[in-house]
Scaffold this active site. Structure first.
Site, PDB file in Angstrom:
ATOM      1  N   ASP A 428      36.769  42.427  37.464  1.00  0.00           N
ATOM      2  CA  ASP A 428      37.415  42.329  38.767  1.00  0.00           C
ATOM      3  C   ASP A 428      37.941  40.897  38.908  1.00  0.00           C
ATOM      4  OD1 ASP A 428      38.086  42.111  41.460  1.00  0.00           O
ATOM      5  OD2 ASP A 428      36.374  43.303  42.148  1.00  0.00           O
ATOM      6  N   HIS A 429      39.265  40.765  38.970  1.00  0.00           N
ATOM      7  CA  HIS A 429      39.872  39.432  38.990  1.00  0.00           C
ATOM      8  C   HIS A 429      39.582  38.689  40.291  1.00  0.00           C
ATOM      9  CE1 HIS A 429      42.184  36.552  36.864  1.00  0.00           C
ATOM     10  NE2 HIS A 429      42.902  37.425  36.175  1.00  0.00           N
ATOM     11  N   ARG A 430      39.005  39.364  41.287  1.00  0.00           N
ATOM     12  CA  ARG A 430      38.648  38.687  42.532  1.00  0.00           C
ATOM     13  C   ARG A 430      37.392  37.844  42.372  1.00  0.00           C
ATOM     14  NH1 ARG A 430      38.290  43.864  46.374  1.00  0.00           N
ATOM     15  NH2 ARG A 430      37.039  44.472  44.555  1.00  0.00           N
TER      16      ARG A 430
END
Length: 458
Positions: A428-430
């Site tokens: 998850d790039h967040r």
């Protein structure tokens, strides 16, 4: 005077909204004890027995085996208290009144736990029929004799069921089955029976209309997606429906990215062979990879987290509850190994084996399938080298492991045949950027190539 209480399908937890009746464990006229399992249902996650919080005589059942019910829909009714007008105060053998909390009016225990040891002992699970149900019944809903699915309690009205988004009332279960086989949504029909009850003729008419030749729409009107398509229609429900919902939600909510690397697994395979040759319990390759995962997560805790968009916060989780993909006859499931970071390779091997066997038997509980914080996906068992898997929502990452096969590899400056594996990390790039994800994957690859690297963190 007997009181007839309605027991509804309880909230099974973990976001489950419906269940399918697999097998009734009691019949109308049976005497049940408090917390005795009365029906076996299949949810999107597991097969569970549902205990009834009331003790008394079963007066009605709602739903045939194979019927799908939403949470909150009536399951059965139970006559609690005396049912024989000739002997006031007497109750049928095995019947007992439910505990009533202060301020309640006989609503039963209300705290129904499914699949966690609330069932009665084996001796209490046998069906017990009352020796006598003679005499005028004192309840407004008299106790019925044993029957396949007879109901003496008033069923909910059509309007009430529709408003509650429950099962649509039909004239018989065969009509519901016919609609299900033809892929017909009963909620799209207006029943011609009393109070909107759906009759067999209503369903057959809708089926004929759906199977009629489709005429070309006017040029200005675009056909609806999927309209007029023929072929086998398979309802998305049960495990497959839950997987579809979770994967769709993951793709919608999580901005994922994937990185991958090839690694020389020759030394890891040799280390495992040496461990197992030394005697004692065998250690699986999956357990060694899991041990490497937990060590990598200790160095990169960002990947053992979840995102709370309601508060716009990243929640880093203290324990690693490791999910792993297991293929079963009912589809792919992801059991969870609790506190994987505190387990040895032997303990992980045992737990993987136990959960895999339970999964194949179809007896995993919702607790076995939920609460994961990171997933290890060994898709190499399917004979593939690589993949870009979808993250198991609401987790933040998944490590994928391809097949380990002999390949040409430059080893110590010379070309050699080595055991090579492709590793991938979908994240998850967040929760992190590519540097953190790359650092995690590189550490995993280093441990695979040189298992002694792992010893530094043990």
């Amino acid at each position: 005077m007997a009181q007839v209480l309605e027991f509804k399908l309880p909230d099974l937890g973990e976001g489950l909204t419906e269940a399918e009746i697999v097998r009734w464990l009691v019949a109308v006229g049976d005497v049940v004890a408090i917390d005795q399992p009365v029906v076996e249902v299949e949810t999107a996650k597991a097969m569970v027995e549902v205990p009834c919080p009331y003790g008394g005589v079963v007066t009605a059942r709602f739903g045939e085996e194979g019927t799908e019910l939403p949470v909150g829909a009536p399951l059965l009714t139970v006559a609690v208290g005396p049912v024989d007008g000739a002997t006031p105060g007497a109750a049928p053998q095995g019947a007992s009144a439910p505990p009533t909390a202060a301020g309640s009016s006989g609503e039963g225990s209300g705290n129904v736990l499914v699949g966690y040891g609330t069932g009665a002992p084996a001796a209490r699970r046998r069906r017990v029929r009352p020796t006598s149900l003679t005499g005028p019944a004192t309840s407004a809903a008299p106790v019925a004799p044993a029957a396949p699915v007879a109901s003496t309690a008033p069923a909910p009205s059509v309007a009430a069921v529709r408003e509650a988004s429950g099962p649509v009332p039909v004239i018989s279960p065969l009509v519901r089955k016919l609609a299900r086989e033809k892929g017909l949504d009963l909620r799209s029909l207006q029943g011609s029976g009393p109070d909107g009850l759906i009759l067999r003729a209503d369903v057959e008419q809708a089926i004929r209309a759906a199977e009629a030749p489709v005429t070309a729409p006017p040029a200005a009107t675009a056909p609806a997606a999927g309209a007029g398509l023929t072929g086998e229609r398979i309802p998305l429900r049960g495990v497959r429906g839950a997987v579809a919902d979770k994967l769709s939600r993951s793709r919608t909510e999580i901005p994922d990215a994937t990185c991958w690397v090839d690694a020389d697994a020759t030394e890891l395979m040799a280390a495992r062979a040496a461990m197992n040759a030394a005697g004692g319990p065998k250690v699986s390759l999956l357990a060694l990879l899991a041990r490497i995962c937990t060590a990598a997560l200790a160095r990169h805790p960002e990947l053992n987290s979840t995102v709370d968009m309601a508060t716009r916060e990243i929640v880093r989780l203290p324990a690693v509850h490791l999910g792993f993909a297991a293929q079963t006859d009912r589809g792919l499931v992801v059991p969870v190994v609790r506190d994987a970071q505190a387990r040895s390779a032997e303990s992980l091997t045992d737990e993987f084996a136990r959960l895999t066997e339970v999964a194949r038997q179809g007896t995993l509980t919702p607790a076995d399938l939920t609460g994961g914080t990171f997933t290890l996906n060994n898709y190499g068992v399917f004979g593939v080298d690589g993949s870009t898997p979808i993250i198991n929502h609401p987790e933040a990452a998944m490590l994928g492991v391809g097949r380990i096969i002999p390949k040409p590899w430059v080893h110590q400056g010379e070309l050699a045949v080595r055991q090579v594996v492709q590793l991938s990390l979908t994240f998850d790039h967040r929760v992190c950027d590519g540097g953190t994800a790359g650092g995690f994957l590189r550490y995993v690859a280093d441990c695979v190539e040189q298992p002694v690297v792992l010893l530094r963190t043990l």
